[in-house]
Design a protein around this motif. Structure first.
Motif, PDB file in Angstrom:
ATOM      1  N   ILE A 145       9.393 -56.758  -7.022  1.00  0.00           N
ATOM      2  CA  ILE A 145       8.290 -55.966  -7.762  1.00  0.00           C
ATOM      3  C   ILE A 145       8.524 -54.624  -7.766  1.00  0.00           C
ATOM      4  O   ILE A 145       9.159 -54.162  -6.857  1.00  0.00           O
ATOM      5  CB  ILE A 145       7.043 -56.218  -7.184  1.00  0.00           C
ATOM      6  CG1 ILE A 145       6.574 -57.789  -7.269  1.00  0.00           C
ATOM      7  CG2 ILE A 145       5.815 -55.601  -7.598  1.00  0.00           C
ATOM      8  CD1 ILE A 145       5.388 -58.181  -6.515  1.00  0.00           C
ATOM      9  N   ASP A 146       8.350 -53.751  -8.904  1.00  0.00           N
ATOM     10  CA  ASP A 146       8.273 -52.458  -8.937  1.00  0.00           C
ATOM     11  C   ASP A 146       6.758 -51.977  -8.586  1.00  0.00           C
ATOM     12  O   ASP A 146       5.970 -52.134  -9.339  1.00  0.00           O
ATOM     13  CB  ASP A 146       8.909 -51.980 -10.541  1.00  0.00           C
ATOM     14  CG  ASP A 146       8.934 -50.467 -10.534  1.00  0.00           C
ATOM     15  OD1 ASP A 146       7.808 -49.799 -10.099  1.00  0.00           O
ATOM     16  OD2 ASP A 146       9.933 -49.959 -11.084  1.00  0.00           O
ATOM     17  N   GLY A 147       6.704 -51.350  -7.647  1.00  0.00           N
ATOM     18  CA  GLY A 147       5.485 -51.077  -6.976  1.00  0.00           C
ATOM     19  C   GLY A 147       4.598 -50.055  -7.678  1.00  0.00           C
ATOM     20  O   GLY A 147       3.328 -50.108  -8.006  1.00  0.00           O
ATOM     21  N   LEU A 148       5.370 -49.118  -8.548  1.00  0.00           N
ATOM     22  CA  LEU A 148       4.697 -48.017  -9.257  1.00  0.00           C
ATOM     23  C   LEU A 148       4.213 -48.760 -10.725  1.00  0.00           C
ATOM     24  O   LEU A 148       3.092 -48.303 -11.098  1.00  0.00           O
ATOM     25  CB  LEU A 148       5.485 -46.944  -9.408  1.00  0.00           C
ATOM     26  CG  LEU A 148       5.137 -45.955 -10.384  1.00  0.00           C
ATOM     27  CD1 LEU A 148       3.820 -45.225  -9.788  1.00  0.00           C
ATOM     28  CD2 LEU A 148       6.139 -44.592 -10.649  1.00  0.00           C
ATOM     29  N   ALA A 149       5.171 -49.471 -11.286  1.00  0.00           N
ATOM     30  CA  ALA A 149       4.467 -50.179 -12.374  1.00  0.00           C
ATOM     31  C   ALA A 149       3.413 -51.246 -12.077  1.00  0.00           C
ATOM     32  O   ALA A 149       2.552 -51.026 -12.886  1.00  0.00           O
ATOM     33  CB  ALA A 149       5.672 -51.074 -12.852  1.00  0.00           C
ATOM     34  N   ALA A 150       3.595 -51.897 -11.068  1.00  0.00           N
ATOM     35  CA  ALA A 150       2.484 -52.755 -10.760  1.00  0.00           C
ATOM     36  C   ALA A 150       1.041 -51.970 -10.568  1.00  0.00           C
ATOM     37  O   ALA A 150       0.086 -52.416 -11.047  1.00  0.00           O
ATOM     38  CB  ALA A 150       2.802 -53.603  -9.487  1.00  0.00           C
ATOM     39  N   ALA A 151       1.224 -51.093  -9.860  1.00  0.00           N
ATOM     40  CA  ALA A 151      -0.073 -50.102  -9.520  1.00  0.00           C
ATOM     41  C   ALA A 151      -0.609 -49.406 -10.416  1.00  0.00           C
ATOM     42  O   ALA A 151      -1.715 -49.567 -10.613  1.00  0.00           O
ATOM     43  CB  ALA A 151       0.255 -48.906  -8.573  1.00  0.00           C
ATOM     44  N   MET A 152      -0.134 -49.107 -11.639  1.00  0.00           N
ATOM     45  CA  MET A 152      -0.202 -48.364 -12.891  1.00  0.00           C
ATOM     46  C   MET A 152      -0.953 -49.230 -13.778  1.00  0.00           C
ATOM     47  O   MET A 152      -2.162 -49.312 -14.137  1.00  0.00           O
ATOM     48  CB  MET A 152       0.824 -47.935 -13.399  1.00  0.00           C
ATOM     49  CG  MET A 152       0.381 -46.974 -14.794  1.00  0.00           C
ATOM     50  SD  MET A 152       1.880 -45.830 -15.270  1.00  0.00           S
ATOM     51  CE  MET A 152       2.420 -44.853 -14.014  1.00  0.00           C
ATOM     52  N   ALA A 153      -0.225 -50.546 -13.918  1.00  0.00           N
ATOM     53  CA  ALA A 153      -0.837 -51.621 -14.600  1.00  0.00           C
ATOM     54  C   ALA A 153      -2.224 -52.126 -14.305  1.00  0.00           C
ATOM     55  O   ALA A 153      -3.264 -52.367 -14.766  1.00  0.00           O
ATOM     56  CB  ALA A 153       0.188 -52.846 -14.849  1.00  0.00           C
ATOM     57  N   ARG A 154      -2.066 -52.597 -12.955  1.00  0.00           N
ATOM     58  CA  ARG A 154      -3.399 -52.835 -11.953  1.00  0.00           C
ATOM     59  C   ARG A 154      -4.525 -52.205 -12.381  1.00  0.00           C
ATOM     60  O   ARG A 154      -5.491 -52.384 -12.542  1.00  0.00           O
ATOM     61  CB  ARG A 154      -3.083 -53.384 -10.559  1.00  0.00           C
ATOM     62  CG  ARG A 154      -4.375 -54.075 -10.055  1.00  0.00           C
ATOM     63  CD  ARG A 154      -4.115 -54.082  -8.384  1.00  0.00           C
ATOM     64  NE  ARG A 154      -2.900 -54.171  -8.062  1.00  0.00           N
ATOM     65  CZ  ARG A 154      -1.977 -54.692  -7.447  1.00  0.00           C
ATOM     66  NH1 ARG A 154      -2.572 -56.324  -7.502  1.00  0.00           N
ATOM     67  NH2 ARG A 154      -0.994 -54.737  -6.814  1.00  0.00           N
ATOM     68  N   GLN A 155      -4.332 -50.760 -11.954  1.00  0.00           N
ATOM     69  CA  GLN A 155      -5.583 -49.950 -12.277  1.00  0.00           C
ATOM     70  C   GLN A 155      -5.863 -49.510 -13.417  1.00  0.00           C
ATOM     71  O   GLN A 155      -6.952 -49.449 -13.740  1.00  0.00           O
ATOM     72  CB  GLN A 155      -4.942 -48.464 -11.499  1.00  0.00           C
ATOM     73  CG  GLN A 155      -4.771 -48.378  -9.983  1.00  0.00           C
ATOM     74  CD  GLN A 155      -5.925 -49.174  -9.406  1.00  0.00           C
ATOM     75  OE1 GLN A 155      -7.049 -48.623  -9.515  1.00  0.00           O
ATOM     76  NE2 GLN A 155      -5.743 -50.041  -8.509  1.00  0.00           N
ATOM     77  N   ALA A 156      -5.061 -49.782 -14.605  1.00  0.00           N
ATOM     78  CA  ALA A 156      -5.624 -49.742 -15.942  1.00  0.00           C
ATOM     79  C   ALA A 156      -6.536 -50.838 -16.088  1.00  0.00           C
ATOM     80  O   ALA A 156      -7.431 -50.810 -16.908  1.00  0.00           O
ATOM     81  CB  ALA A 156      -4.231 -49.843 -16.771  1.00  0.00           C
ATOM     82  N   GLY A 157      -5.991 -51.932 -15.778  1.00  0.00           N
ATOM     83  CA  GLY A 157      -6.860 -53.176 -16.120  1.00  0.00           C
ATOM     84  C   GLY A 157      -8.160 -52.896 -15.232  1.00  0.00           C
ATOM     85  O   GLY A 157      -9.407 -53.523 -15.667  1.00  0.00           O
ATOM     86  N   GLU A 158      -8.216 -52.494 -14.007  1.00  0.00           N
ATOM     87  CA  GLU A 158      -9.229 -52.470 -13.216  1.00  0.00           C
ATOM     88  C   GLU A 158     -10.253 -51.451 -13.699  1.00  0.00           C
ATOM     89  O   GLU A 158     -11.389 -51.454 -13.784  1.00  0.00           O
ATOM     90  CB  GLU A 158      -9.139 -51.976 -11.961  1.00  0.00           C
ATOM     91  CG  GLU A 158      -8.487 -53.114 -10.867  1.00  0.00           C
ATOM     92  CD  GLU A 158      -9.436 -54.215 -10.475  1.00  0.00           C
ATOM     93  OE1 GLU A 158     -10.637 -53.812 -10.513  1.00  0.00           O
ATOM     94  OE2 GLU A 158      -8.937 -55.235  -9.915  1.00  0.00           O
ATOM     95  N   ALA A 159      -9.916 -50.284 -14.346  1.00  0.00           N
ATOM     96  CA  ALA A 159     -10.609 -49.374 -14.910  1.00  0.00           C
ATOM     97  C   ALA A 159     -11.471 -49.813 -16.055  1.00  0.00           C
ATOM     98  O   ALA A 159     -12.595 -49.304 -16.280  1.00  0.00           O
ATOM     99  CB  ALA A 159      -9.672 -48.058 -15.489  1.00  0.00           C
ATOM    100  N   VAL A 160     -10.903 -50.714 -16.943  1.00  0.00           N
ATOM    101  CA  VAL A 160     -11.626 -51.339 -18.050  1.00  0.00           C
ATOM    102  C   VAL A 160     -12.610 -52.471 -17.469  1.00  0.00           C
ATOM    103  O   VAL A 160     -13.834 -52.409 -17.771  1.00  0.00           O
ATOM    104  CB  VAL A 160     -10.779 -51.964 -19.138  1.00  0.00           C
ATOM    105  CG1 VAL A 160     -11.637 -52.846 -20.135  1.00  0.00           C
ATOM    106  CG2 VAL A 160      -9.915 -50.758 -19.613  1.00  0.00           C
ATOM    107  N   LEU A 161     -12.073 -53.184 -16.533  1.00  0.00           N
ATOM    108  CA  LEU A 161     -12.939 -54.315 -16.121  1.00  0.00           C
ATOM    109  C   LEU A 161     -14.215 -53.740 -15.167  1.00  0.00           C
ATOM    110  O   LEU A 161     -15.452 -54.443 -15.533  1.00  0.00           O
ATOM    111  CB  LEU A 161     -12.135 -55.247 -14.968  1.00  0.00           C
ATOM    112  CG  LEU A 161     -12.807 -56.440 -14.591  1.00  0.00           C
ATOM    113  CD1 LEU A 161     -12.824 -57.351 -15.445  1.00  0.00           C
ATOM    114  CD2 LEU A 161     -11.931 -56.944 -13.161  1.00  0.00           C
TER     115      LEU A 161
END
Length: 353
Positions: free
Chosen positions: A192-208
């Motif tokens: 897992i690329d931690g930076l990529a995962a964090a960025m994608a997850r937070q993008a989703g959470e911001a909209v959710l």
């Protein structure tokens, strides 16, 4: 000790504001993009063509190319047409299909590409991937990330609302995709690329978690930023894993099995994400996804977009074949059609009809 860092491929300019198109000529005059003003502008016969009259006077050195659609053939034809133009850059002006065709054509002729999005239907506006129709159905092709991105909120508000809502489904599906990536890490050792995962997850959470809707500029800004961050996350990872898991496998299966009936990408992946959360045994998260999708007018059941329960079950069973080698909750559970049918019935009870 040396300070070790890495360079992250990302646009040199991102403009997400009301009236952003008024600044387009100035942005394109940036020496990193165009020193001569020689530009190839790819448009559709829809939203892009409608903006040509407005923008053409400010871009006197541009040649305008109407692109037939989001197919591989159309992208190759665009690249061939541009070869003799001696352009500095390619501008893709329109929806996702035109931007994907322009990204592919720009990569084929070795030019930087500027994405000017007229809707927020999916995260392709800033991703290193072009999704194009081909003889086998639909394929994903690696391309450079756009050098710049422009999203004019005044234009977005005039887009068909369905193609803005679709982006909501694509953004929140990141959360499901990251859960699949983490599952694969535990079960198969996939890195897992931690930076990529964090960025994608937070993008989703911001909209959710955002309380606004499609008529709210603040919400549209958050949605556009989330789609940009999703694209950059894929660039960081070097693949689509941060934004594509079981949710996207289900959507790809619907596209392949029912090519003339498939719904907008974001609608299908949003539904797929809610169902994947149910498969993971997370009823609260599944219920939250369903509530948010409903609030924005997005589908939570297959019949909301014209598919029967049996067609959805068949698509879920077929879904792992769309991404061989990818490990998600679908591959992990390896359910039979009967088991999927029973699980789907439980899903309907969980979210309510």
């Amino acid at each position: 000790m040396p300070v070790l860092t890495r360079l992250i491929p990302s646009p040199v300019s991102v403009d997400i504001t009301a009236g952003a198109l008024d600044n387009l000529a100035g942005l394109l005059a940036d020496q990193r993009i165009s020193s001569s003003g020689r530009l190839a502008v790819a448009i559709s016969n829809g939203s892009g063509a409608a903006l040509r009259e407005r923008l053409a006077p400010a871009l006197p050195g541009a040649d305008w190319y109407e692109v037939a659609g989001g197919s591989l053939d159309a992208a190759v034809q665009l690249a061939d047409a541009m070869r003799s133009g001696r352009y500095d850059a390619v501008v893709g002006l329109g929806g996702g299909k035109i931007i994907d065709a322009a990204k592919y054509a720009a990569a084929r002729v070795g030019l930087p590409m500027v994405a000017v999005a007229t809707n927020l239907a999916h995260d392709g506006i800033c991703s290193p991937v072009s999704t194009l129709d081909n003889d086998a159905g639909r394929g994903s092709y690696g391309v450079p990330t756009p050098i710049a991105l422009v999203v004019d909120l005044d234009v977005i508000r005039r887009a068909p609302v369905r193609y803005v809502r679709s982006g909501i489904g694509d953004a929140i599906s990141n959360i499901s995709a990251i859960a699949d990536w983490e599952l694969s890490h535990r079960e198969t050792g996939e890195q897992i690329d931690g930076l990529a995962a964090a960025m994608a997850r937070q993008a989703g959470e911001a909209v959710l978690r955002h309380p606004g809707g499609c008529g709210d500029d603040r919400f549209l800004t958050v949605l556009a930023e989330a789609l940009v961050l999703s694209g950059i996350a894929m660039s960081i990872a070097g693949h689509t894993r941060p934004s594509s898991g079981a949710c996207h496998e289900i959507s790809h299966a619907l596209d392949l099995l029912h090519p003339k009936r498939s719904a907008p990408h974001g609608e299908q992946v949003g539904l797929g994400a809610a169902f994947a959360m149910h498969l993971r045994g997370e009823p609260d998260q599944c219920g939250l996804f369903a509530d948010v999708l409903r609030r924005h007018g997005l589908p939570v059941l297959p019949d909301d977009i014209g598919f029967t329960a049996d067609e959805f079950v068949t698509a879920v069973a077929f879904a792992p074949q769309t991404r061989p080698g990818r490990y998600t909750i679908l591959e992990h559970l390896d359910l039979t059609n009967d088991q999927i049918r029973d699980t789907y019935a439980d899903y309907v009870k969980t979210i309510g009809s």
